[in-house]
Enzyme design. Structure first.
Site, PDB file in Angstrom:
ATOM      1  N   SER A 115       0.827  -1.214  -0.101  1.00  0.00           N
ATOM      2  CA  SER A 115      -0.040   0.001   0.083  1.00  0.00           C
ATOM      3  C   SER A 115       0.866   1.238  -0.037  1.00  0.00           C
ATOM      4  O   SER A 115       2.027   1.054   0.644  1.00  0.00           O
ATOM      5  CB  SER A 115      -0.774  -0.009   1.279  1.00  0.00           C
ATOM      6  N   TYR A 139      -1.697  -0.058  10.258  1.00  0.00           N
ATOM      7  CA  TYR A 139      -1.921  -0.570   9.017  1.00  0.00           C
ATOM      8  C   TYR A 139      -0.643  -0.444   7.867  1.00  0.00           C
ATOM      9  O   TYR A 139      -0.406  -1.637   7.426  1.00  0.00           O
ATOM     10  CB  TYR A 139      -3.148  -0.028   8.109  1.00  0.00           C
ATOM     11  N   LYS A 143       2.025  -3.358   6.417  1.00  0.00           N
ATOM     12  CA  LYS A 143       2.471  -3.788   4.931  1.00  0.00           C
ATOM     13  C   LYS A 143       3.887  -3.704   4.737  1.00  0.00           C
ATOM     14  O   LYS A 143       4.548  -4.455   4.059  1.00  0.00           O
ATOM     15  CB  LYS A 143       1.771  -2.556   4.340  1.00  0.00           C
TER      16      LYS A 143
END
Ligand code: UDP
Length: 320
Positions: A115, A139, A143
Site C-alpha cells: 500500500s 496498517y 504492509k
C-alpha cells in the site's frame, strides 16, 4: 495452479477474473470474512483462513501450486489505530503462516498487496518507490513489515516476490459482475455513489483547509482492472524466472475530493448534499504515485480514465 488468497474480495476477485481469461487455473482460498462467495466465480473455491496451517497444508498437498497471490488483509486505517493487535495478527502473523506453508511445499513465487500507506506523509510528490518509508499508522506498518519479511525470505529461501503498493483502488468490472462492496464502507467513491443513489443523505468532505488547489485532499485513483493487469504481468515475470521487486501502482494523476464529487455528479446526473467538515486524522494532503517503474519493467499501462472509474462503479452500485 495459482492460489489466490483473498480471491473473493474486491481486488482479488478482479484479478481472478483476469487470470481465468488468461487461461490460468485458480484456487480461491478465502475465509469470507469480508469477501463474498458470489465473487469467487473463477476457479475452485476453498473456504479457509490463512492462519489455519492444517487447512493450508491440505490445499498445498493436494494441488501443485506454482505461485501464491495474497490479498487477505484488514484494511481500515482508523481501526488499525484502535485495534493494532488485529492488524499485526491478521496482516503480519497470518501472512507468515502462509509463507511458512509455501516454504514447506517449495512454492517460491509470491505476489503481495502492499500500500501507499508505507510512505506515510510523503516529503515529495509524485512518490517514487525509493522515497522514505515512514508509515503513520499500524496498517501501514503491517504492509511495510511484510515487505521486509519478503526481502529476508528471498535472501534466505530464494522466495521471489512482487509487492504492489496500491494507491486508491476504485471502479468495478465493466461487465458489472463484481465490484467494490466493503462493509463498512469508508472509501470516498463508493460513499459518493451511495449519496447519488439516495442511499446516504449526503457526502462529507473531510477537510477544506489543506494546502491544495481547492483545499481538499488529492488522491491518485486507479481502476481495479488496471491494478489487476499489473498483477498478471508481475506473475508472468516471476513464473519466467524474474527477480523480486516492488512497484507503485497509481495513475500518476491526482484528483481532489471536490473534483471527484463533481465528476460523480456529472457522470450520474444526480445531485446530492455535500457537507464540509473537519479533517480526518492521519490524512496526508496529497498522495500521487510515480508509476514509471511498473511501466518500464512490467510493460504496464493505464487504460481507465477517472470518468471510466466512476462510470463502472456507478454501473455496479446501481445493480446492488
Ligand atoms: N474522504 C472524504 N469523505 C469521505 C471519505 C473520504 O472527504 O466520506 C476523503 C479522505 O479524507 C481522503 C480521500 O477522500 O482525503 C480518499 O479517502 P479514502 O478513504 O477513499 O482513501 P485513502 O486515501 O484514505 O486510502
Amino acid at each position: 495452479m495459482i492460489l489466490v488468497a483473498g480471491g473473493s474480495g474486491y481486488i482479488g476477485s478482479h484479478v481472478c477474473k483476469m487470470l481465468a481469461k488468461e487461461g490460468f487455473d485458480i484456487i480461491v482460498y478465502d475465509n469470507l470474512s469480508k469477501g463474498y462467495e458470489s465473487f469467487a466465480r473463477w476457479g475452485r473455491f476453498v473456504l479457509g483462513d490463512i492462519s489455519d496451517e492444517r487447512q493450508l497444508d491440505l490445499v498445498f498437498s493436494r494441488f501443485k501450486i506454482d505461485a501464491v497471490m495474497h490479498f487477505c488483509a484488514s484494511i481500515e486505517v482508523g481501526e488499525s489505530v484502535v485495534d493494532p493487535e488485529k492488524y499485526y495478527i491478521n496482516n503480519v502473523s497470518n501472512t507468515l503462516t502462509l509463507l511458512k506453508v509455501m516454504n514447506r511445499y517449495n512454492v517460491k513465487k509470491f505476489i503481495f498487496s502492499s500500500s501507499a500507506a508505507v510512505y506515510g506523509m510523503p516529503d515529495k510528490v509524485p512518490i517514487e518507490e525509493e522515497a522514505p518509508k515512514k508509515p503513520i499508522n499500524p496498517y501501514g506498518w503491517t504492509k511495510l513489515m511484510v515487505e521486509q519479511i519478503l526481502q529476508d525470505y528471498d535472501r534466505a529461501y530464494n522466495l521471489k516476490s512482487i509487492c504492489f503498493r496500491y494507491f486508491n483502488a476504485a471502479g468495478a468490472d465493466p461487465d458489472g459482475e463484481i465490484g467494490e462492496a466493503h462493509n463498512p464502507e469508508t472509501h470516498l467513491i463508493p460513499l459518493i455513489i451511495d449519496a447519488a443513489l439516495g442511499k446516504r443523505e449526503s457526502i462529507k468532505i473531510y477537510g477544506t483547509d489543506y494546502d491544495t488547489k481547492d483545499g481538499t485532499c488529492i488522491r491518485d485513483y486507479i481502476h481495479v482492472n488496471d491494478l489487476a493487469r499489473a498483477h498478471i504481468l508481475g506473475l508472468k515475470m516471476l513464473l519466467d524466472g524474474g527477480k523480486s521487486d516492488v512497484f507503485n501502482l497509481g495513475s500518476e494523476s491526482g484528483f481532489s475530493v471536490r473534483e471527484i464529487i463533481d465528476i460523480v455528479k456529472k457522470v450520474t446526473e444526480k445531485d446530492f448534499k455535500v457537507i464540509e467538515t473537519e479533517r480526518r486524522p492521519g490524512d496526508p494532503a496529497v498522495l500521487v504515485a510515480k508509476s514509471e517503474k511498473a511501466k518500464r519493467i512490467l510493460g504496464w499501462k493505464i487504460e481507465y480514465s477517472i470518468e471510466e472509474i466512476i462510470k463502472t462503479a456507478w454501473n455496479w452500485h446501481q445493480k446492488l
